[in-house]
Write a protein that holds these residues in place. Structure first.
Motif, PDB file in Angstrom:
ATOM      1  N   TYR A   8       0.846  -1.187   0.000  1.00  0.00           N
ATOM      2  CA  TYR A   8       0.000   0.000   0.000  1.00  0.00           C
ATOM      3  C   TYR A   8       0.881   1.237   0.000  1.00  0.00           C
ATOM      4  CZ  TYR A   8      -3.930  -3.017   1.084  1.00  0.00           C
ATOM      5  OH  TYR A   8      -4.893  -3.990   1.022  1.00  0.00           O
ATOM      6  N   ARG A   9       0.494   2.205  -0.841  1.00  0.00           N
ATOM      7  CA  ARG A   9       1.232   3.462  -0.898  1.00  0.00           C
ATOM      8  C   ARG A   9       0.266   4.577  -1.285  1.00  0.00           C
ATOM      9  NH1 ARG A   9      -0.618   3.397  -5.817  1.00  0.00           N
ATOM     10  NH2 ARG A   9       0.586   2.591  -7.511  1.00  0.00           N
ATOM     11  N   GLU A  11      -0.873   7.120  -3.694  1.00  0.00           N
ATOM     12  CA  GLU A  11      -0.730   7.397  -5.133  1.00  0.00           C
ATOM     13  C   GLU A  11      -0.395   8.855  -5.415  1.00  0.00           C
ATOM     14  OE1 GLU A  11      -4.277   6.184  -7.159  1.00  0.00           O
ATOM     15  OE2 GLU A  11      -3.660   4.099  -7.220  1.00  0.00           O
ATOM     16  N   GLN A  14       3.234   9.468  -4.753  1.00  0.00           N
ATOM     17  CA  GLN A  14       4.071   8.836  -5.765  1.00  0.00           C
ATOM     18  C   GLN A  14       4.022   9.616  -7.079  1.00  0.00           C
ATOM     19  OE1 GLN A  14       3.849   4.580  -5.980  1.00  0.00           O
ATOM     20  NE2 GLN A  14       4.520   4.550  -8.096  1.00  0.00           N
ATOM     21  N   GLY A  47       3.051  -5.012 -10.013  1.00  0.00           N
ATOM     22  CA  GLY A  47       2.501  -3.729  -9.623  1.00  0.00           C
ATOM     23  C   GLY A  47       1.119  -3.607 -10.239  1.00  0.00           C
ATOM     24  N   PRO A  50      -2.943   2.586 -11.498  1.00  0.00           N
ATOM     25  CA  PRO A  50      -3.545   3.461 -10.486  1.00  0.00           C
ATOM     26  C   PRO A  50      -5.019   3.138 -10.236  1.00  0.00           C
ATOM     27  CG  PRO A  50      -2.372   4.741 -12.145  1.00  0.00           C
ATOM     28  CD  PRO A  50      -2.393   3.323 -12.620  1.00  0.00           C
ATOM     29  N   THR A  51      -5.515   3.548  -9.087  1.00  0.00           N
ATOM     30  CA  THR A  51      -6.902   3.284  -8.727  1.00  0.00           C
ATOM     31  C   THR A  51      -7.885   3.951  -9.688  1.00  0.00           C
ATOM     32  OG1 THR A  51      -6.883   5.131  -7.163  1.00  0.00           O
ATOM     33  CG2 THR A  51      -6.445   2.926  -6.282  1.00  0.00           C
ATOM     34  N   GLN A  77      -3.302   3.343  -1.095  1.00  0.00           N
ATOM     35  CA  GLN A  77      -3.985   2.486  -2.054  1.00  0.00           C
ATOM     36  C   GLN A  77      -3.117   1.260  -2.336  1.00  0.00           C
ATOM     37  OE1 GLN A  77      -3.396   5.945  -2.813  1.00  0.00           O
ATOM     38  NE2 GLN A  77      -5.317   6.373  -1.802  1.00  0.00           N
ATOM     39  N   GLY A  79      -1.030  -0.964  -4.326  1.00  0.00           N
ATOM     40  CA  GLY A  79      -0.216  -0.659  -5.499  1.00  0.00           C
ATOM     41  C   GLY A  79       0.444  -1.871  -6.129  1.00  0.00           C
TER      42      GLY A  79
END
Length: 116
Positions: A8-9, A11, A14, A47, A50-51, A77, A79
């Motif tokens: 989880y990161r 977005e 990033q 990976g 994106p959401t 989210q 990732g």
């Protein structure tokens, strides 16, 4: 035993990364992936887009309902993931702690149910 390491990161964070820093992060992920492949622990991993590309599907009263995006709004989210073999939870946690994204996001470690 197999474990799913869910990465989880944030977005938004990033997407604001300097391109050189992003390339460095990708290189770190490449090195990590190679290390678990060489150790024999790697089963699968990728990976995720994106959401904004996600679709959530629900079935209610026999009808398919779809909505754009993930199910829940969160600060982090999903990732990507690694599916690994580990002798126990402690070994899986040690692998998760080495994932580059653990420094800025979080890694969820979940045992996989194996149906026989």
């Amino acid at each position: 035993m197999q474990y799913l390491l869910l990465i989880y990161r944030n977005e938004a964070q990033q997407s604001r990364m300097d391109p050189a820093d992003y390339q460095k992060l990708l290189a770190e992920y490449g090195a990590y992936t190679q290390s678990i492949v060489q150790s024999g622990n790697f089963k699968a991993g990728d990976g995720l887009q994106p959401t904004t590309t996600a679709t959530t599907v629900r079935v209610r009263d026999g009808k398919i309902l779809t909505t754009d995006g993930p199910f829940a709004e969160t600060r982090e989210q999903l990732g990507g993931y690694y599916l690994v073999d580990a002798k126990d939870l402690d070994a899986a946690i040690a692998m998760a702690a080495r994932i580059p994204g653990a420094r800025h996001g979080s890694i969820e470690v979940r045992p996989v149910m194996i149906y026989k």
